[in-house]
Write an enzyme that holds these catalytic residues in place. Structure first.
Site, short mmCIF file in Angstrom:
data_model
loop_
_atom_site.label_atom_id
_atom_site.label_comp_id
_atom_site.label_asym_id
_atom_site.label_seq_id
_atom_site.Cartn_x
_atom_site.Cartn_y
_atom_site.Cartn_z
N HIS A 160 0.84 -1.21 0.00
CA HIS A 160 0.00 0.00 0.00
C HIS A 160 0.87 1.25 0.00
O HIS A 160 0.70 2.16 -0.81
CB HIS A 160 -0.90 -0.01 1.25
CG HIS A 160 -1.67 1.25 1.46
ND1 HIS A 160 -3.00 1.40 1.14
CD2 HIS A 160 -1.29 2.47 1.97
CE1 HIS A 160 -3.42 2.63 1.43
NE2 HIS A 160 -2.41 3.30 1.95
N GLU A 161 1.84 1.30 0.91
CA GLU A 161 2.67 2.52 1.04
C GLU A 161 3.46 2.78 -0.24
O GLU A 161 3.65 3.93 -0.64
CB GLU A 161 3.61 2.38 2.23
CG GLU A 161 2.91 2.28 3.57
CD GLU A 161 1.91 3.41 3.81
OE1 GLU A 161 0.90 3.18 4.49
OE2 GLU A 161 2.11 4.53 3.29
N HIS A 184 1.74 4.93 -2.63
CA HIS A 184 1.93 6.38 -2.40
C HIS A 184 3.28 6.82 -2.94
O HIS A 184 3.38 7.85 -3.61
CB HIS A 184 1.89 6.69 -0.90
CG HIS A 184 0.55 6.52 -0.26
ND1 HIS A 184 -0.61 7.00 -0.81
CD2 HIS A 184 0.18 5.91 0.89
CE1 HIS A 184 -1.64 6.70 -0.03
NE2 HIS A 184 -1.19 6.04 1.01
N HIS A 224 -5.15 7.84 -1.79
CA HIS A 224 -6.04 6.78 -1.30
C HIS A 224 -7.19 6.58 -2.28
O HIS A 224 -7.67 7.51 -2.91
CB HIS A 224 -6.56 7.14 0.09
CG HIS A 224 -5.56 6.81 1.14
ND1 HIS A 224 -5.40 7.53 2.31
CD2 HIS A 224 -4.61 5.84 1.19
CE1 HIS A 224 -4.43 7.02 3.03
NE2 HIS A 224 -3.92 5.99 2.37
#
Lengths: 372, 84
Positions: A119-120, A123, A129
């Protein structure tokens, strides 16, 4: 999916990453593995490569931190905030921090590091998100099994909106793509990305493939770059060999790799080792001149001369390519010295340049170098 | 001063504090709010609650209810939901 305002993204396809601080709740090997798989989740969907480094500055600096760790986004102890990462950019850009107060795990008993890392890294690559509950980029934690993980469709659309689809690449014009992975061997418009002598062979690179040609032009066919140069994968910008050192240099974006034969030596370094100004982000072509022991680097309309003996860029450079090499037309894609002549590859043409006459003495099709 | 919060059901004050922190962290248009500003911006808190409820597909009431609180308590990423 969402991207960040201004759509920050990396302007290169190969990114370096470095884990600077590990957690106490997992072995370093488990952390390395989870991070590698977390990055692979994205490189499986978009034309991105990730190279692990263990020293110096990397594009994505990864660390486990506690509480206030100096980036004005303090962690909050167990649960709550698990991790955060910064959008692509210089310095803090791309950096990824995990809360060391959490119970990190490779399984389900705690917070699965692969799940949070993947997930990170979304970014760190430029995704915000997603409001799609099935997306990896949904803000709240939801366990994902690392083995056989498939990036959800919403995330695939997001990452491909930034970096294009795998294999064709967004930055390439949406022209007709070669049906197979190998460039059309005898496409009359064939051009090369890079050409270099390596030992007693000549290597010619194009996208994901390269040809190895011996002195006599025996039958020749393309091989995947990844099979001999796994770090390079595709789209080599430039390459040259210093035969007397038995060392070759391969350039991609602002990084270069050193090899002895086909054996890569260590991790990628930045081209600024050669003394390039910071505004130079990539090299178009490079050729080593045996007699003068100088290497010429071609960047856009200019070229630089690097003294291999002093290991320093020569003064009074860059100079204009047109001034020094009249007769060579168009941007230089690749260059190589063979039998004292410099061959410049520009699009579908190869120019034979005589340094004594200081002029082009022959022009052939680039594809003739692979037997067409 | 007691937070003059509009909420639809009795809510524990600790939860209200949790909600304030959460909304300031993930739905602020600007950096972390200093404590002194907390009491004066109930209106903006209601606005942030609406944004959050909309993002998570909850019923958009602008009021703090149990389902909104439940989402706030889930472990999550530290990046704001507003892509600012």
């Amino acid at each position: 999916y969402h991207v960040f305002p201004g759509e920050p993204k990396w302007q290169k396809s190969t990114l370096t990453y470095r884990i600077t601080k590990y957690t106490t709740s997992l072995s370093a090997q488990d952390v390395d593995r989870a991070v590698e798989l977390g990055l692979k989740a994205w490189s499986a969907a978009a034309p991105l490569n990730f190279v692990k480094t263990t020293q110096g500055e990397a594009d994505i600096m990864i660390s486990f931190e506690s509480g206030d760790h100096g980036d004005s986004y303090p962690f909050d102890g167990p649960r709550g905030t698990l991790a955060h990462a910064f959008a692509p950019g210089e310095g803090l850009g791309g950096d990824t921090h995990f809360d060391n107060a959490e119970r990190w795990t490779t399984g389900k008993n705690g917070f699965n590091l692969f799940t949070v890392a993947a997930h990170e890294f979304g970014h760190a690559l430029g995704l915000g998100h997603s409001s799609d509950p099935s997306a990896l980029m949904y803000p709240t934690y939801r366990y994902q099994h690392p083995v056989g993980f498939q990036l959800p469709q919403d995330d695939v659309k997001g990452i491909q909106a930034l970096y294009g689809t795998k294999g064709t690449g967004k930055e390439k014009p949406a022209g007709p793509q070669q049906p197979s992975n190998n460039p059309d061997q005898c496409d009359p418009n064939l051009s090369f990305d890079a050409v270099t002598v390596l030992g007693n062979e000549l290597l010619l690179f194009k996208e994901r493939s390269f040809w190895r040609r011996h002195a006599q032009l025996a039958n020749i066919w393309p091989s995947p770059i990844a099979s001999s140069f796994p770090q390079l994968m595709s789209n080599v910008d430039a390459a040259y060999e210093v035969a007397e050192r038995g060392t070759a240099y391969f350039f991609k974006g602002p990084h270069y790799w050193t090899t002895r034969g086909l054996q890569t030596q260590g991790l990628p370094r930045t081209i600024y080792d050669f003394g390039f100004p910071r505004h130079v982000q990539k090299i178009d072509a490079a050729v080593h001149l045996k007699n003068s022991r100088k290497t010429l680097f071609f960047v856009g309309d200019d070229y630089y001369s690097y003294d291999e003996t002093r290991r320093a860029m020569e003064d009074d450079y860059p100079k204009s390519i047109d001034d020094e090499f009249p007769g060579v037309e168009g941007n230089i894609d690749a260059a190589v010295e063979v039998n004292g002549f410099i061959y410049f590859f520009s699009g579908p043409k190869a120019y034979k340049y005589d340094t004594e006459k200081e002029d082009v003495v022959n022009i052939v099709k680039s594809s003739s170098w692979i037997g067409c | 001063a007691p937070l003059r919060f509009t909420w639809s059901q009795p809510i524990d004050w600790k939860d209200i504090y949790t909600a304030k922190q959460y909304l300031d962290k993930y739905y602020s248009d600007r950096g972390p709010v200093r404590v002194a500003e907390m009491v004066a911006d109930d209106v903006s808190m209601s606005r942030k609650i609406r944004k959050m409820q909309k993002f998570y597909g909850l019923q958009v009431t602008g009021k703090l209810d149990q389902s909104t609180l439940a989402v706030m308590k889930k472990p999550r990423c530290g990046m704001p939901d507003l892509a600012n």
